[in-house]
Design a protein around this motif. Structure first.
Motif, mmCIF file in Angstrom:
data_model
loop_
_atom_site.group_PDB
_atom_site.id
_atom_site.type_symbol
_atom_site.label_atom_id
_atom_site.label_comp_id
_atom_site.label_asym_id
_atom_site.label_seq_id
_atom_site.Cartn_x
_atom_site.Cartn_y
_atom_site.Cartn_z
ATOM 1 N N THR A 183 -22.993 -17.753 -5.018
ATOM 2 C CA THR A 183 -21.539 -17.704 -4.884
ATOM 3 C C THR A 183 -20.906 -19.080 -5.009
ATOM 4 O OG1 THR A 183 -21.715 -15.733 -3.490
ATOM 5 C CG2 THR A 183 -19.671 -16.960 -3.351
ATOM 6 N N GLU A 184 -21.630 -20.144 -4.635
ATOM 7 C CA GLU A 184 -21.108 -21.491 -4.862
ATOM 8 C C GLU A 184 -20.950 -21.753 -6.357
ATOM 9 O OE1 GLU A 184 -22.212 -26.209 -4.122
ATOM 10 O OE2 GLU A 184 -23.528 -24.674 -3.287
ATOM 11 N N GLY A 185 -21.837 -21.135 -7.160
ATOM 12 C CA GLY A 185 -21.712 -21.283 -8.610
ATOM 13 C C GLY A 185 -22.754 -22.168 -9.243
ATOM 14 N N VAL A 186 -23.855 -22.447 -8.537
ATOM 15 C CA VAL A 186 -24.901 -23.310 -9.083
ATOM 16 C C VAL A 186 -25.389 -22.732 -10.417
ATOM 17 C CG1 VAL A 186 -27.219 -24.237 -8.714
ATOM 18 C CG2 VAL A 186 -25.597 -24.127 -6.813
ATOM 19 N N GLY A 187 -25.528 -23.602 -11.397
ATOM 20 C CA GLY A 187 -25.911 -23.187 -12.746
ATOM 21 C C GLY A 187 -24.743 -23.133 -13.706
ATOM 22 N N ASP A 188 -23.521 -23.228 -13.167
ATOM 23 C CA ASP A 188 -22.304 -23.171 -13.975
ATOM 24 C C ASP A 188 -21.529 -24.470 -13.749
ATOM 25 O OD1 ASP A 188 -20.101 -22.438 -15.464
ATOM 26 O OD2 ASP A 188 -19.421 -20.859 -14.088
ATOM 27 N N PRO A 189 -21.873 -25.543 -14.485
ATOM 28 C CA PRO A 189 -21.298 -26.863 -14.205
ATOM 29 C C PRO A 189 -19.784 -26.887 -14.391
ATOM 30 C CG PRO A 189 -23.193 -27.009 -15.689
ATOM 31 C CD PRO A 189 -22.825 -25.570 -15.596
ATOM 32 N N GLY A 190 -19.128 -27.620 -13.488
ATOM 33 C CA GLY A 190 -17.693 -27.825 -13.578
ATOM 34 C C GLY A 190 -17.376 -29.306 -13.647
ATOM 35 N N PRO A 191 -16.167 -29.684 -13.335
ATOM 36 C CA PRO A 191 -15.790 -31.102 -13.361
ATOM 37 C C PRO A 191 -16.598 -31.916 -12.359
ATOM 38 C CG PRO A 191 -13.854 -29.680 -13.268
ATOM 39 C CD PRO A 191 -15.040 -28.805 -13.010
ATOM 40 N N GLY A 192 -16.983 -33.115 -12.732
ATOM 41 C CA GLY A 192 -17.747 -33.974 -11.844
ATOM 42 C C GLY A 192 -19.078 -33.351 -11.493
ATOM 43 N N GLU A 193 -19.395 -33.321 -10.205
ATOM 44 C CA GLU A 193 -20.650 -32.725 -9.755
ATOM 45 C C GLU A 193 -20.442 -31.331 -9.171
ATOM 46 O OE1 GLU A 193 -22.533 -35.386 -7.058
ATOM 47 O OE2 GLU A 193 -22.792 -36.986 -8.538
ATOM 48 N N ARG A 215 -30.718 -15.698 -21.615
ATOM 49 C CA ARG A 215 -29.572 -16.586 -21.794
ATOM 50 C C ARG A 215 -28.570 -16.491 -20.641
ATOM 51 N NH1 ARG A 215 -28.549 -14.622 -27.885
ATOM 52 N NH2 ARG A 215 -29.523 -12.789 -26.925
ATOM 53 N N ALA A 216 -28.726 -15.489 -19.801
ATOM 54 C CA ALA A 216 -27.870 -15.372 -18.621
ATOM 55 C C ALA A 216 -28.342 -16.280 -17.486
ATOM 56 C CB ALA A 216 -27.835 -13.923 -18.139
ATOM 57 N N TRP A 217 -29.475 -16.957 -17.690
ATOM 58 C CA TRP A 217 -30.076 -17.754 -16.618
ATOM 59 C C TRP A 217 -30.180 -19.221 -17.014
ATOM 60 C CZ3 TRP A 217 -30.909 -15.654 -11.920
ATOM 61 C CH2 TRP A 217 -30.782 -14.254 -11.850
ATOM 62 N N SER A 218 -30.039 -20.076 -16.042
ATOM 63 C CA SER A 218 -30.183 -21.514 -16.277
ATOM 64 C C SER A 218 -31.661 -21.856 -16.447
ATOM 65 C CB SER A 218 -29.579 -22.305 -15.108
ATOM 66 O OG SER A 218 -30.300 -22.044 -13.918
ATOM 67 N N HIS A 266 -31.049 -19.564 -10.921
ATOM 68 C CA HIS A 266 -29.598 -19.487 -10.901
ATOM 69 C C HIS A 266 -29.077 -19.058 -12.271
ATOM 70 C CE1 HIS A 266 -30.519 -22.582 -7.743
ATOM 71 N NE2 HIS A 266 -29.813 -21.703 -7.057
ATOM 72 N N LEU A 267 -27.961 -18.374 -12.258
ATOM 73 C CA LEU A 267 -27.349 -17.946 -13.500
ATOM 74 C C LEU A 267 -26.853 -19.142 -14.306
ATOM 75 C CD1 LEU A 267 -25.182 -14.963 -12.190
ATOM 76 C CD2 LEU A 267 -27.326 -14.802 -13.473
ATOM 77 N N SER A 268 -26.788 -18.968 -15.614
ATOM 78 C CA SER A 268 -26.137 -19.938 -16.487
ATOM 79 C C SER A 268 -24.622 -19.692 -16.439
ATOM 80 C CB SER A 268 -26.636 -19.757 -17.916
ATOM 81 O OG SER A 268 -26.246 -18.470 -18.408
ATOM 82 N N SER A 269 -23.867 -20.534 -17.126
ATOM 83 C CA SER A 269 -22.421 -20.305 -17.196
ATOM 84 C C SER A 269 -22.119 -18.929 -17.772
ATOM 85 C CB SER A 269 -21.763 -21.394 -18.046
ATOM 86 O OG SER A 269 -21.887 -22.669 -17.440
#
Length: 267
Positions: free
Chosen positions: A20-30, A176-179, A184-187
């Motif tokens: 739920t935090e979203g690990v694996g789906d990079p956003g701005p910064g870290e 491809r759905a996984w990092s 963890h899931l990919s974006s």
């Protein structure tokens, strides 16, 4: 169970772990984005398009690596205090991965948390675990995950909770759905989950979450073996090491959005 289509969600708090935090789906910064943030944007769009339009507020309390009891101790009371219109509660996956964990006992504690949330929150959406069939090492836990999922569904029935059924989401069975770490899931995977979550809440998503993936070149057995060896060395061994040391990837990590803050819809 589907929630009724509504423009009435004016606030949303996400509770959980790295998923739920979203690990694996990079956003701005870290920071990470993730399915919950993406779902919040869809809900904000729906709210903005209502008659009359309304503001939308969103909090994400999830922290990577959190076990169920710590989520219940830290995040659930905070969500109760915030008392949003919607809470998504996805927890227990890290516990299931631990040797000797008991899905029956976990489910009892899970139900207690759902009862707390439902006392003040109009809609609490819960999540099943992923189907790990064909996944190295994690495939051995498939029966335990299925048992926990059955409990989650039973709790949802008792408390009138919509269910985000990750086990049946065919699109995330594609690699491809996984990092790269396969935990963890990919974006792209997070996008698929957000779209399915929107469907469960009665919204019409912009794209079908089960839209077939584009064709992919066939991978030779030797390449698959090399990839598996690389994964074990780079990700599996360090993960096991953290478990043995009692360390967590979330040590020292705070929720990325601990307050119900206004969220603008996508432009």
């Amino acid at each position: 169970m589907l929630a009724p289509a509504t423009a009435g969600f004016g606030s949303y708090a996400a509770v959980g772990d790295s998923f739920t935090e979203g690990v694996g789906d990079p956003g701005p910064g870290e920071a990470f984005v993730g399915w919950a943030d993406r779902l919040a944007k869809l809900l904000a769009e729906r709210r903005a398009g209502a008659t009359p339009p309304g503001d939308f507020r969103y909090a994400n309390l999830a922290v990577r690596g959190r076990l169920l009891d710590r989520i219940i101790d830290e995040q659930v009371p905070r969500a109760v205090t915030l008392a949003p219109d919607l809470v998504t509660f996805c927890a227990g996956g890290n516990d299931i991965l631990r040797p000797g964990s008991d899905p029956d006992a976990l489910a009892e504690r899970f139900e207690g948390a759902v009862a707390q949330l439902r006392a003040v929150v109009g809609t609490v959406m819960v999540c099943t675990g992923f189907d790990t069939r064909g996944v190295p090492v994690l495939g051995l836990l498939r029966g335990k995950i299925a048992t926990y999922n059955a409990h989650v569904r039973a709790v949802a029935d008792r408390y009138g909770c919509p269910v985000l059924d990750l086990w049946s989401l065919a699109a995330i069975h594609d690699r491809r759905a996984w990092s790269d770490n396969r935990l963890h899931l990919s974006s792209a995977g997070h996008v698929r989950v957000a779209l399915r979550a929107a469907q469960v809440l009665g919204l019409e998503p912009p794209t079908d979450p089960d839209l077939p993936w584009p064709p992919e070149p066939r991978r030779l057995p030797a390449q698959v073996r090399r990839d598996n060896i690389h994964w074990a060395r780079e990700y599996l061994v360090p993960w096991i090491g953290r478990r043995l040391r009692g360390a967590s990837s979330g040590d020292g990590v705070l929720p990325k959005r601990p307050e119900l803050l206004p969220l603008e819809p996508r432009r």
